[in-house]
Design a protein around this motif. Structure first.
Motif, PDB file in Angstrom:
ATOM      1  N   GLU A  57      -1.715  14.182  -6.614  1.00 33.76           N
ATOM      2  CA  GLU A  57      -0.371  13.676  -6.347  1.00 33.76           C
ATOM      3  C   GLU A  57       0.265  14.397  -5.157  1.00 33.76           C
ATOM      4  N   GLU A  58       0.092  15.705  -5.084  1.00 31.03           N
ATOM      5  CA  GLU A  58       0.649  16.448  -3.941  1.00 31.03           C
ATOM      6  C   GLU A  58      -0.011  16.007  -2.633  1.00 31.03           C
ATOM      7  N   LEU A  59      -1.318  15.780  -2.646  1.00 36.47           N
ATOM      8  CA  LEU A  59      -2.009  15.275  -1.449  1.00 36.47           C
ATOM      9  C   LEU A  59      -1.505  13.881  -1.085  1.00 36.47           C
ATOM     10  N   GLU A  60      -1.296  13.036  -2.096  1.00 38.34           N
ATOM     11  CA  GLU A  60      -0.764  11.691  -1.853  1.00 38.34           C
ATOM     12  C   GLU A  60       0.622  11.754  -1.225  1.00 38.34           C
ATOM     13  N   MET A  61       1.479  12.599  -1.766  1.00 41.69           N
ATOM     14  CA  MET A  61       2.850  12.688  -1.266  1.00 41.69           C
ATOM     15  C   MET A  61       2.872  13.173   0.185  1.00 41.69           C
ATOM     16  N   ARG A  62       2.002  14.132   0.516  1.00 42.04           N
ATOM     17  CA  ARG A  62       1.926  14.593   1.910  1.00 42.04           C
ATOM     18  C   ARG A  62       1.369  13.516   2.827  1.00 42.04           C
ATOM     19  N   ALA A  63       0.465  12.685   2.327  1.00 43.79           N
ATOM     20  CA  ALA A  63      -0.167  11.645   3.138  1.00 43.79           C
ATOM     21  C   ALA A  63       0.774  10.480   3.423  1.00 43.79           C
ATOM     22  N   ILE A  64       1.800  10.302   2.625  1.00 51.05           N
ATOM     23  CA  ILE A  64       2.711   9.167   2.794  1.00 51.05           C
ATOM     24  C   ILE A  64       3.360   9.166   4.173  1.00 51.05           C
ATOM     25  N   ASP A  65       3.661  10.325   4.705  1.00 53.60           N
ATOM     26  CA  ASP A  65       4.270  10.388   6.042  1.00 53.60           C
ATOM     27  C   ASP A  65       3.317   9.888   7.133  1.00 53.60           C
ATOM     28  N   ARG A  66       2.018   9.853   6.825  1.00 52.69           N
ATOM     29  CA  ARG A  66       1.025   9.428   7.818  1.00 52.69           C
ATOM     30  C   ARG A  66       0.320   8.131   7.423  1.00 52.69           C
ATOM     31  N   LEU A  67       0.866   7.411   6.452  1.00 45.70           N
ATOM     32  CA  LEU A  67       0.206   6.189   5.993  1.00 45.70           C
ATOM     33  C   LEU A  67       0.153   5.140   7.095  1.00 45.70           C
ATOM     34  N   THR A  68      -0.819   4.263   6.978  1.00 47.76           N
ATOM     35  CA  THR A  68      -0.947   3.122   7.871  1.00 47.76           C
ATOM     36  C   THR A  68      -0.784   1.866   7.029  1.00 47.76           C
ATOM     37  N   VAL A  69       0.103   0.983   7.444  1.00 49.13           N
ATOM     38  CA  VAL A  69       0.242  -0.309   6.775  1.00 49.13           C
ATOM     39  C   VAL A  69      -0.909  -1.179   7.260  1.00 49.13           C
ATOM     40  N   LEU A  70      -1.642  -1.768   6.344  1.00 52.67           N
ATOM     41  CA  LEU A  70      -2.806  -2.579   6.701  1.00 52.67           C
ATOM     42  C   LEU A  70      -2.388  -4.007   7.036  1.00 52.67           C
ATOM     43  N   ASP A  71      -2.863  -4.457   8.177  1.00 55.69           N
ATOM     44  CA  ASP A  71      -2.567  -5.801   8.674  1.00 55.69           C
ATOM     45  C   ASP A  71      -1.068  -6.088   8.554  1.00 55.69           C
ATOM     46  N   ASN A  72      -0.720  -7.221   8.028  1.00 61.40           N
ATOM     47  CA  ASN A  72       0.691  -7.575   7.841  1.00 61.40           C
ATOM     48  C   ASN A  72       1.011  -7.610   6.345  1.00 61.40           C
ATOM     49  N   ALA A  73       0.602  -6.550   5.662  1.00 61.07           N
ATOM     50  CA  ALA A  73       0.717  -6.478   4.205  1.00 61.07           C
ATOM     51  C   ALA A  73       2.147  -6.648   3.717  1.00 61.07           C
ATOM     52  N   VAL A  74       3.096  -6.026   4.386  1.00 59.95           N
ATOM     53  CA  VAL A  74       4.486  -6.098   3.931  1.00 59.95           C
ATOM     54  C   VAL A  74       4.974  -7.547   3.963  1.00 59.95           C
ATOM     55  N   GLU A  75       4.715  -8.235   5.053  1.00 54.68           N
ATOM     56  CA  GLU A  75       5.143  -9.634   5.180  1.00 54.68           C
ATOM     57  C   GLU A  75       4.441 -10.521   4.142  1.00 54.68           C
ATOM     58  N   ILE A  76       3.170 -10.265   3.902  1.00 54.49           N
ATOM     59  CA  ILE A  76       2.417 -11.059   2.920  1.00 54.49           C
ATOM     60  C   ILE A  76       3.000 -10.874   1.523  1.00 54.49           C
ATOM     61  N   VAL A  77       3.281  -9.619   1.142  1.00 52.58           N
ATOM     62  CA  VAL A  77       3.833  -9.357  -0.187  1.00 52.58           C
ATOM     63  C   VAL A  77       5.216  -9.981  -0.313  1.00 52.58           C
ATOM     64  N   LYS A  78       6.032  -9.845   0.727  1.00 53.34           N
ATOM     65  CA  LYS A  78       7.371 -10.444   0.673  1.00 53.34           C
ATOM     66  C   LYS A  78       7.279 -11.967   0.533  1.00 53.34           C
ATOM     67  N   TYR A  79       6.403 -12.583   1.296  1.00 50.86           N
ATOM     68  CA  TYR A  79       6.238 -14.035   1.208  1.00 50.86           C
ATOM     69  C   TYR A  79       5.695 -14.429  -0.177  1.00 50.86           C
TER      70      TYR A  79
END
Length: 124
Positions: A57-79
């Protein structure tokens, strides 16, 4: 109709160095397993599970600042949320999952999440 998304590897990529986790798992399991899924299957709910869970969990939380959104995932989920009930099923921790969803602006469209803490084994 329900549409379920995974988080890491589907919507985003979390850059986590798994080597320290694998080493800790190998030590805790006394050499019977090195990888996370095998560890979960054998140790879920134990003190060892919670110790490794906190480490990851600590590794995950540190990695969040460097995450990459894959393709247009946000738009797909919203749609998709305009047509389906949305759920997230992930092996990330609840805290990391919610933080990622907040960062992506997706907290209001998910109807349910299931995370590593919720894991249970079902034998078919």
């Amino acid at each position: 109709m329900l549409l379920v998304f995974d988080l890491d590897g589907t919507l985003v990529s979390l850059p986590i160095d798994w080597k320290p986790v694998e080493d800790a798992i190998y030590k805790v399991s006394r050499g019977t397993t090195r990888f996370f899924l095998g560890f979960l299957a054998n140790f879920y709910g134990s003190k060892e599970f919670w110790d490794i869970h906190q480490m990851v969990e600590e590794l995950e939380m540190r990695a969040i600042d460097r995450l990459t959104v894959l393709d247009n995932a946000v738009e797909i989920v919203k749609y998709a949320s305009t047509r389906f009930t949305i759920a997230i099923a992930t092996m990330q921790s609840r805290r990391a999952c919610i933080t990622v969803l907040e960062k992506l602006g997706l907290t209001s469209i998910g109807n349910a999440i299931t995370t590593r803490e919720d894991m249970s084994l079902i034998h078919i």
